[in-house]
Design an enzyme around this catalytic site. Structure first.
Site, PDB file in Angstrom:
ATOM      1  CD  GLU A   5      19.722  -5.243   4.845  1.00  0.00           C
ATOM      2  OE1 GLU A   5      19.599  -4.605   5.750  1.00  0.00           O
ATOM      3  OE2 GLU A   5      20.279  -6.233   4.978  1.00  0.00           O
ATOM      4  CD  GLU A  65      19.282  -2.255  10.041  1.00  0.00           C
ATOM      5  OE1 GLU A  65      18.638  -2.086  10.513  1.00  0.00           O
ATOM      6  OE2 GLU A  65      20.400  -2.357  10.440  1.00  0.00           O
TER       7      GLU A  65
END
Length: 514
Positions: free
Chosen positions: A229, A234
Site C-alpha cells: 500500500e 491521508e
C-alpha cells in the site's frame, strides 16, 4: 495507515457478495484524468469510478432477502463461506443518492453522511480503465499529481488517496466464484490485511465472524486480504501524511486470523505486511505551521491545493505542493542523523530509531516496496472515520497516554477526545472531500502541461534546460541534489544541479534538478 475500515461505517442493514444481481443498475460515474509525457504534454483519459463491494446491497440470488443484516450474517443463507458465496449476490449502486458520490469532468466529491432509505457513512472508490478493469499505475520513475479540497474535513475524518497492489480485474481470473469482479468493486486489499471484508477471493468471510462491539454495521471475519500500500495522501484540514507500506508478498493474498496482523488482529505485527509504514507527517516532524486552516499556515487548508509526489528509481519519494500559483517543497526534517526533505532509506531508518518500531524495516523497507511501485497498482480514493482509534494517529497525540515530550507522539493539534465516530457523524454530516485534476507521467511532466496554466492561473512555463549564470574566477556555489528545487520566483537556494542533472523549469515558481 493505522486504521482503514473496509466498511467505513458503511451502508446500514445491507449485505455484500461476489456475484452480481440487477435489481439496481450499475453505472460507473465518469471521471477524466490526464496522462503526461516527458515533454510536458498531457492528454485526457476517459475513466470512471466504482464503489467498493463492501458498501453494496447484497441479497439472495433469487430474492431481495438480505444475506447480512446489521453486523450479522443470515444463518440460513450463509452457514459457511462457500455456501454463502453461492447463495448471495451484490447489486448495483445509486452513487449520488445513496453514497454521496458525485463526479464532474475531472472532479470527484465524496460526501460523509448521506441519508436515503438508510444512513450511509463514507465511501471507498477505485479508478476504472474500462467497465470491468481497474486502472493500473506503475509509480516507479514517475510522478502523480492531483488537486484536493480538505476544507470541510474536521478532526477525526480522513480523505485518503492511495494505491494498493490489488488485481486489476478484481480477482475474477484467479477465483472463479468471483463473477462480479472489478465492475462491482471486488478484490480489495491493503497493508492492514483487513478482516472486515465480507468476501475475499470469491468466498464469504462468515466463518469466525465476530460482530463489532462499537459499530452496529461491521465485524471481523476469520480471513483478511493483504497487499502492499502506498498512502499518497491521508489528510483532513489539520494534518496530512505520506506513507509507504511494504509487504513480503507484493500482490493480494489471503491471511487467516491473528496471523493477518494489522488493525484487526491481536498481534499487530504478526502478518506479512507492515501496518505502520514509514510516514512523513510534517506536524509529527516538528513543523507545526506548515499545514492547517488559515493564512498563518504555509499551506492553507481552507483552500484547494495541488499535491505532486515523485517516485525515484532508487525507491526514494519526493513531494511538493502548489497553492495560489506558488510552489512549496516538502519541508525539511531534522530527525536524528537525518536532515532533508526526501523520504528515503536514511529517513526511514532515522524515524524508526527516533520514534520506535521496526515493522517497516522488518518487512523489507523501501527495497521491498520498490517491487510494488515497479508493478501495477490501483488508485483508491476514500472518505472515512475511525472506529478503532478515532483518527488520533493522524491528527492528535497518539497513543493518548503519551505527552508532547515523547518523540513522534504528537501528530496534529486535535484533542485526544476528538474523532469519536458517533460525534463526528452527528456534528459534521455534511463534510466532504473533493479530488480533481489527476495527472500521471514521468518525473517532471505533470507540473505544467503544454497549453495549460500552472495552478493559480499564472502564464504557462516551458520545460527547458536552464544554466545558471557564472562569474569568472569565482568559487562555485552550493549544488542542489537530484530532484531538488533549483529555481523559480522567490527562490534563493542553490541553482547549480548535481552532476548528471540539469535545472528544468516546470512553472514560473518552480524549477527542479532532473
Amino acid at each position: 495507515m493505522y486504521r482503514k475500515l473496509a466498511v467505513i461505517s458503511a451502508f446500514l442493514a445491507t449485505a455484500r457478495a461476489q456475484s452480481a444481481c440487477t435489481l439496481q443498475s450499475e453505472t460507473h460515474p465518469p471521471l477524466t484524468w490526464q496522462k503526461c509525457s516527458s515533454g510536458g504534454t498531457c492528454t485526457q483519459q476517459t475513466g470512471s469510478v466504482v464503489i467498493d463491494a463492501n458498501w453494496r446491497w447484497t441479497h439472495a440470488t433469487n430474492s431481495s432477502t438480505n444475506c447480512y443484516d446489521g453486523n450479522t450474517w443470515s444463518s440460513t443463507l450463509c452457514p459457511d463461506n462457500e455456501t454463502c458465496a453461492k447463495n448471495c449476490c451484490l447489486d448495483g449502486a445509486a452513487y449520488a443518492s445513496t453514497y454521496g458520490v458525485t463526479t464532474s469532468g475531472n472532479s470527484l466529491s465524496i460526501g460523509f453522511v448521506t441519508q436515503s432509505a438508510q444512513k450511509n457513512v463514507g465511501a471507498r472508490l477505485y479508478l476504472m480503465a474500462s467497465d470491468t478493469t481497474y486502472q493500473e499505475f506503475t509509480l516507479l520513475g514517475n510522478e502523480f499529481s492531483f488537486d484536493v479540497d480538505v476544507s470541510q474535513l474536521p478532526c477525526g475524518l480522513n480523505g485518503a488517496l492511495y494505491f494498493v497492489s490489488m488485481d486489476a480485474d478484481g480477482g475474477v481470473s484467479k477465483y472463479p466464484t468471483n463473477t462480479a469482479g472489478a465492475k462491482y468493486g471486488t478484490g480489495y486489499c491493503d497493508s492492514q490485511c483487513p478482516r472486515d471484508l465480507k468476501f475475499i477471493n470469491g468466498q464469504a468471510n462468515v466463518e469466525g465472524w465476530e460482530p463489532s462491539s462499537n459499530n452496529a454495521n461491521t465485524g471481523i471475519g476469520g480471513h483478511g486480504s493483504c497487499c502492499s500500500e502506498m498512502d499518497i495522501w491521508e489528510a483532513n484540514s489539520i494534518s496530512e501524511a505520506l506513507t509507504p507500506h511494504p509487504c513480503t508478498t507484493v500482490g493480494q493474498e489471503i491471511c487467516e486470523g491473528d496471523g493477518c496482523g494489522g488493525t484487526y488482529s491481536d498481534n499487530r505485527y504478526g502478518g506479512t505486511c507492515d501496518p505502520d509504514g514509514c510516514d512523513w507527517n510534517p506536524y509529527r516532524l516538528g513543523n507545526t505551521s506548515f499545514y492547517g486552516p488559515g493564512s498563518s499556515f504555509t499551506l492553507d487548508t481552507t483552500k484547494k491545493l495541488t499535491v505532486v509526489t515523485q517516485f525515484e528509481t532508487s525507491g526514494a519519494i519526493n513531494r511538493y505542493y502548489v497553492q495560489n500559483g506558488v510552489t512549496f517543497q516538502q519541508p525539511n526534517a531534522e530527525l536524528g542523523s537525518y536532515s532533508g526533505n526526501e523520504l528515503n532509506d536514511d529517513y526511514c531508518t532515522a524515524e524508526e530509531a527516533e520514534f520506535g518500531g521496526s515493522s517497516f524495516s522488518d518487512k523489507g523497507g523501501l527495497t521491498q516496496f520498490k517491487k510494488a511501485t515497479s508493478g501495477g497498482m490501483v488508485l483508491v480514493m476514500s472518505l472515512w472515520d475511525d472506529y478503532y482509534a478515532n483518527m488520533l494517529w493522524l491528527d492528535s497525540t497518539y497513543p493518548t497516554n503519551e505527552t508532547s515530550s515523547t518523540p513522534g507522539a504528537v501528530r496534529g493539534s486535535c484533542s485526544t477526545s476528538s474523532g469519536v465516530p458517533a460525534q463526528v457523524e452527528s456534528q459534521s454530516p455534511n463534510a466532504k472531500v473533493t479530488f480533481s485534476n489527476i495527472k500521471f507521467g514521468p518525473i517532471g511532466s505533470t507540473g505544467n502541461p503544454s497549453g495549460g496554466n500552472p495552478p493559480g492561473g499564472n502564464p504557462p512555463g516551458t520545460t527547458t534546460t536552464r544554466r545558471p549564470a557564472t562569474t569568472t574566477g569565482s568559487s562555485p556555489g552550493p549544488t542542489q541534489s537530484h530532484y531538488g528545487q533549483c529555481g523559480g520566483i522567490g527562490y534563493s537556494g542553490p541553482t547549480v544541479c548535481a552532476s548528471g542533472t540539469t535545472c528544468q523549469v516546470l512553472n514560473p515558481y518552480y524549477s527542479q534538478c532532473l
